[in-house]
Motif scaffolding. Sequence first.
Motif, PDB file in Angstrom:
ATOM      1  N   ALA A 199      -4.720   5.207   2.116  1.00 51.65           N
ATOM      2  CA  ALA A 199      -3.855   4.177   1.547  1.00 51.65           C
ATOM      3  C   ALA A 199      -4.455   3.607   0.268  1.00 51.65           C
ATOM      4  O   ALA A 199      -5.654   3.339   0.207  1.00 51.65           O
ATOM      5  CB  ALA A 199      -3.636   3.056   2.558  1.00 51.65           C
ATOM      6  N   VAL A 200      -3.619   3.468  -0.745  1.00 47.05           N
ATOM      7  CA  VAL A 200      -4.070   2.827  -1.984  1.00 47.05           C
ATOM      8  C   VAL A 200      -3.199   1.596  -2.252  1.00 47.05           C
ATOM      9  O   VAL A 200      -2.007   1.583  -1.970  1.00 47.05           O
ATOM     10  CB  VAL A 200      -4.017   3.781  -3.197  1.00 47.05           C
ATOM     11  N   ASP A 201      -3.816   0.584  -2.805  1.00 46.24           N
ATOM     12  CA  ASP A 201      -3.080  -0.628  -3.177  1.00 46.24           C
ATOM     13  C   ASP A 201      -2.250  -0.340  -4.414  1.00 46.24           C
ATOM     14  O   ASP A 201      -2.721   0.277  -5.358  1.00 46.24           O
ATOM     15  CB  ASP A 201      -4.063  -1.757  -3.509  1.00 46.24           C
ATOM     16  N   ILE A 202      -1.015  -0.829  -4.399  1.00 45.02           N
ATOM     17  CA  ILE A 202      -0.180  -0.678  -5.593  1.00 45.02           C
ATOM     18  C   ILE A 202       0.373  -2.026  -6.007  1.00 45.02           C
ATOM     19  O   ILE A 202       0.302  -2.983  -5.256  1.00 45.02           O
ATOM     20  CB  ILE A 202       0.973   0.332  -5.396  1.00 45.02           C
ATOM     21  N   LYS A 229       0.840  -1.203   0.000  1.00 46.95           N
ATOM     22  CA  LYS A 229       0.000   0.000   0.000  1.00 46.95           C
ATOM     23  C   LYS A 229       0.866   1.241   0.000  1.00 46.95           C
ATOM     24  O   LYS A 229       1.971   1.230   0.523  1.00 46.95           O
ATOM     25  CB  LYS A 229      -0.909   0.018   1.226  1.00 46.95           C
ATOM     26  N   ARG A 230       0.338   2.277  -0.576  1.00 46.66           N
ATOM     27  CA  ARG A 230       1.065   3.538  -0.631  1.00 46.66           C
ATOM     28  C   ARG A 230       0.180   4.662  -0.114  1.00 46.66           C
ATOM     29  O   ARG A 230      -1.025   4.680  -0.370  1.00 46.66           O
ATOM     30  CB  ARG A 230       1.486   3.832  -2.067  1.00 46.66           C
ATOM     31  N   GLU A 237       0.665  -2.601   6.941  1.00 47.50           N
ATOM     32  CA  GLU A 237      -0.229  -1.449   7.078  1.00 47.50           C
ATOM     33  C   GLU A 237      -0.007  -0.723   8.414  1.00 47.50           C
ATOM     34  O   GLU A 237      -0.116   0.504   8.474  1.00 47.50           O
ATOM     35  CB  GLU A 237      -1.681  -1.906   6.943  1.00 47.50           C
ATOM     36  N   ASP A 238       0.304  -1.478   9.464  1.00 45.91           N
ATOM     37  CA  ASP A 238       0.550  -0.837  10.758  1.00 45.91           C
ATOM     38  C   ASP A 238       1.777   0.064  10.704  1.00 45.91           C
ATOM     39  O   ASP A 238       1.799   1.152  11.274  1.00 45.91           O
ATOM     40  CB  ASP A 238       0.731  -1.889  11.850  1.00 45.91           C
ATOM     41  N   GLU A 239       2.787  -0.424   9.997  1.00 50.44           N
ATOM     42  CA  GLU A 239       4.020   0.348   9.832  1.00 50.44           C
ATOM     43  C   GLU A 239       3.732   1.626   9.037  1.00 50.44           C
ATOM     44  O   GLU A 239       4.211   2.714   9.364  1.00 50.44           O
ATOM     45  CB  GLU A 239       5.037  -0.521   9.084  1.00 50.44           C
ATOM     46  N   LEU A 240       2.939   1.464   8.005  1.00 47.24           N
ATOM     47  CA  LEU A 240       2.542   2.589   7.163  1.00 47.24           C
ATOM     48  C   LEU A 240       1.854   3.661   8.006  1.00 47.24           C
ATOM     49  O   LEU A 240       2.165   4.854   7.916  1.00 47.24           O
ATOM     50  CB  LEU A 240       1.583   2.062   6.097  1.00 47.24           C
ATOM     51  N   VAL A 241       0.930   3.210   8.829  1.00 43.98           N
ATOM     52  CA  VAL A 241       0.187   4.136   9.685  1.00 43.98           C
ATOM     53  C   VAL A 241       1.143   4.881  10.617  1.00 43.98           C
ATOM     54  O   VAL A 241       1.036   6.096  10.790  1.00 43.98           O
ATOM     55  CB  VAL A 241      -0.904   3.385  10.491  1.00 43.98           C
TER      56      VAL A 241
END
Length: 54
Positions: free
Chosen positions: A51-54, A3-4, A23-27
Amino acid sequence: MTKRIVCREAGYDCDFQVQSENEDELVEFVKEHAMNTHGTELSASDIRGLAVDI
Ligand SMILES: [Zn+2]
């Protein structure tokens, strides 16, 4: 799935973007960035909404 999140999508004039399979890291990354750079506290659900899926 990767995710981006692009800060510009949140309405900031900012080139920060981050991508991760976790996703937790992204957050966490985005939370820290928003706080340090924009002085804004974003909730985890706000961030997940960006977040968008890439
Ligand atoms: Zn930013």
